[in-house]
Design a protein around this motif. Sequence first.
Motif, mmCIF file in Angstrom:
data_model
loop_
_atom_site.group_PDB
_atom_site.id
_atom_site.type_symbol
_atom_site.label_atom_id
_atom_site.label_comp_id
_atom_site.label_asym_id
_atom_site.label_seq_id
_atom_site.Cartn_x
_atom_site.Cartn_y
_atom_site.Cartn_z
ATOM 1 N N UNK A 64 0.841 -1.210 0.000
ATOM 2 C CA UNK A 64 0.000 0.000 0.000
ATOM 3 C C UNK A 64 0.869 1.251 0.000
ATOM 4 N N UNK A 65 0.356 2.326 -0.605
ATOM 5 C CA UNK A 65 1.128 3.567 -0.711
ATOM 6 C C UNK A 65 0.579 4.632 0.228
ATOM 7 N N UNK B 199 3.560 -12.057 -11.669
ATOM 8 C CA UNK B 199 3.985 -10.688 -11.936
ATOM 9 C C UNK B 199 2.795 -9.867 -12.436
ATOM 10 N N UNK B 200 2.760 -8.600 -11.989
ATOM 11 C CA UNK B 200 1.632 -7.716 -12.284
ATOM 12 C C UNK B 200 2.114 -6.582 -13.171
ATOM 13 N N UNK B 201 1.297 -6.270 -14.216
ATOM 14 C CA UNK B 201 1.627 -5.144 -15.100
ATOM 15 C C UNK B 201 1.432 -3.838 -14.348
ATOM 16 N N UNK C 10 -4.947 -4.507 -6.306
ATOM 17 C CA UNK C 10 -3.892 -5.256 -5.610
ATOM 18 C C UNK C 10 -4.507 -6.245 -4.625
ATOM 19 N N UNK C 11 -5.479 -5.785 -3.871
ATOM 20 C CA UNK C 11 -6.122 -6.667 -2.891
ATOM 21 C C UNK C 11 -6.867 -7.807 -3.583
ATOM 22 N N UNK C 12 -7.507 -7.538 -4.704
ATOM 23 C CA UNK C 12 -8.217 -8.582 -5.438
ATOM 24 C C UNK C 12 -7.232 -9.627 -5.971
#
Length: 643
Positions: free
Chosen positions: A17-18, A89-91, A72-74
């Motif tokens: 989280x940011x 890996x996430x785009x 992100x949570x999903x």
Amino acid sequence: MEHTNESILVKLADLVPSPFNVRRHSRTSVEELAALIDSQGLLHPLTVNEHMVGTGKSRKLRFAVPAGERRRRALLLLQQRGKLKADHEVACKLVPPERAREVSVAENSGREPMHPADEFEAFKALVDEGKGIEDVAVAFGVSLLTVQRRLKLAAVSPKLLTLYREDDKKINLDQLMALAISDDHGAQERVWFEAHEWDRSPATLKRKLTAGELEAAGNSLVRFVGIEAYEAAGGIVRRDLFDDEQGRFLSDPDLLTRLAGVRLEGIAAAVREEGWGWVEARIELDSLGLRQFTPCEHTIRKPSAEERGELAALSVREAELERESQALNGEKAWHGPDAERISLEGEDIEMRRRAIRESLKVWPPAIKARAGVIVTVNREGDPAIIRGLLREADRKALEASQRKARKGAAKPAEPDEPTEVQAPAPQQVAPDISEALTRRLAAHLTAALQAVLTGNNKLALATLTYTLLRRAFIDDYCADRPAMQITATAASHALVSVADDLKAGRAFQVVEAAKAAWRERLPDQRSEWFGWLIGLAQPELLDLLGLCATLTVNALPAAGATYDANAIASAAGLDMADWWEPTAESFLNHVSKAQIVQALKDAGPNLASDGVERMKKDALVNTEASRLAGTRWLPVPLRASPA
């Protein structure tokens, strides 16, 4: 100014989280979003910035997510469920930390949410393209009911959907859902456009669109017949998808009534085998309709060993359910299914117990041949069988038959029959008394009952409790009842109307004196009575309660309470000779000359020995009145019933 966003792939485990994310996410469910990503893939990359976590040697590079936290949570949820690999890996699009906050603001403020109407039509388009409703539900992570509801809204009149798109203040979603109860666009538009603006509440719109239909919820006939049987017979059911209880409306009430009648007739046919004089099936039976009948007396047989065993088993199981209910009460486990299961089983136990108790009732064959049964439907939608009812004509015929039988049994033996010599005794033969005189005598009996109960609080309150006990513990009749099962009706007006000499009687005067004493103590304003009663001492309150209960006693034939009246009289030790004498007004003017002579013979063997049979009736009335005075002779209706 030119901004570059570098596209990179980041391991899901490295996303955090940011602190720059301007949206403060509530911990709401991301189930639907996870299902969308699972079926459609990640359509929009996450925005990230480099972010160091930890201290000293444990300091590591991670990627904070200023825009895309729900995604992100999903993704994490899908990974936990094994749908994504551990090193997935996430785009992402990489932005410098100094731009992270403004990018977060831009993403969250620059979007326009999809209009609900667009979503309705999008779901419809998917189904029209050949996708199954279940497939759509899985693809978007929603329930089957949600898809059905959106399709139902998409099917509302295009004119009304256009209004909704333009301004949801012209027509809101709740109103749209109410209109969706009908598939007829013309009906939807008429109901909406012909109504005043103030007359467009969802409930009003739904009521207009279902006019003439029968709502299934709470309807006893619907429960009795069953939705499945109604639909199998060709009945149409309109279902309200937007009602949490899945409300249903039946379009053909007449068909439902016919089906109920057929089922009731089937039950009535089985009851006819019991040998009743008549059996009638009635779809509806209210308290007024039931008052047209008089319940006839019955006895209660002892239960068989098998019946006693079943009653005991039902009590044991009922106690188990009560303990289970108490154990669950207040705990998290105590929820809808548990409550419904315990409630339904409790109702079944009570229904089985009632059926056994009903089977213990026994009616004499002579009464059963004239009495009948009504088969109807009670408020819960269960069949109700009310046995032992007498129509007015049957009641009169039965009483006439019984009088005739008693009279025949009392005839002297024929000369050729052997007889036993017995001491003379008053003849217990009921003469042919008119209905008017029967009511007159019953009025005097009622007044005497009230008189002996006045001041006898123990018996008066026992009688009241007995009345309440039967209403509270026995459900013989399916009449509609108020919340408190008491109907208090003073009997004085009914008594005076059938006996114009009643007010001169001692019993009536005793009761009126007791009423007058309390009337003097009551506040002048009725609005003050309740508060006055609260302040009354308990012994006095019981005295007044006993008198009020006493004033409702009614032994007139129309009340159908002969059995109870006899029981009260017996308990009170009532002897009507203490309260009534045969005078010209009370009795002699209302019977035949032969009955007057018979009364003299009954009262004493010497009272009719000087040629009274040759007197004219006027002279005979005066003679008998004086001769019967002090003899304590009573006509049969006023004599104590044999034990």
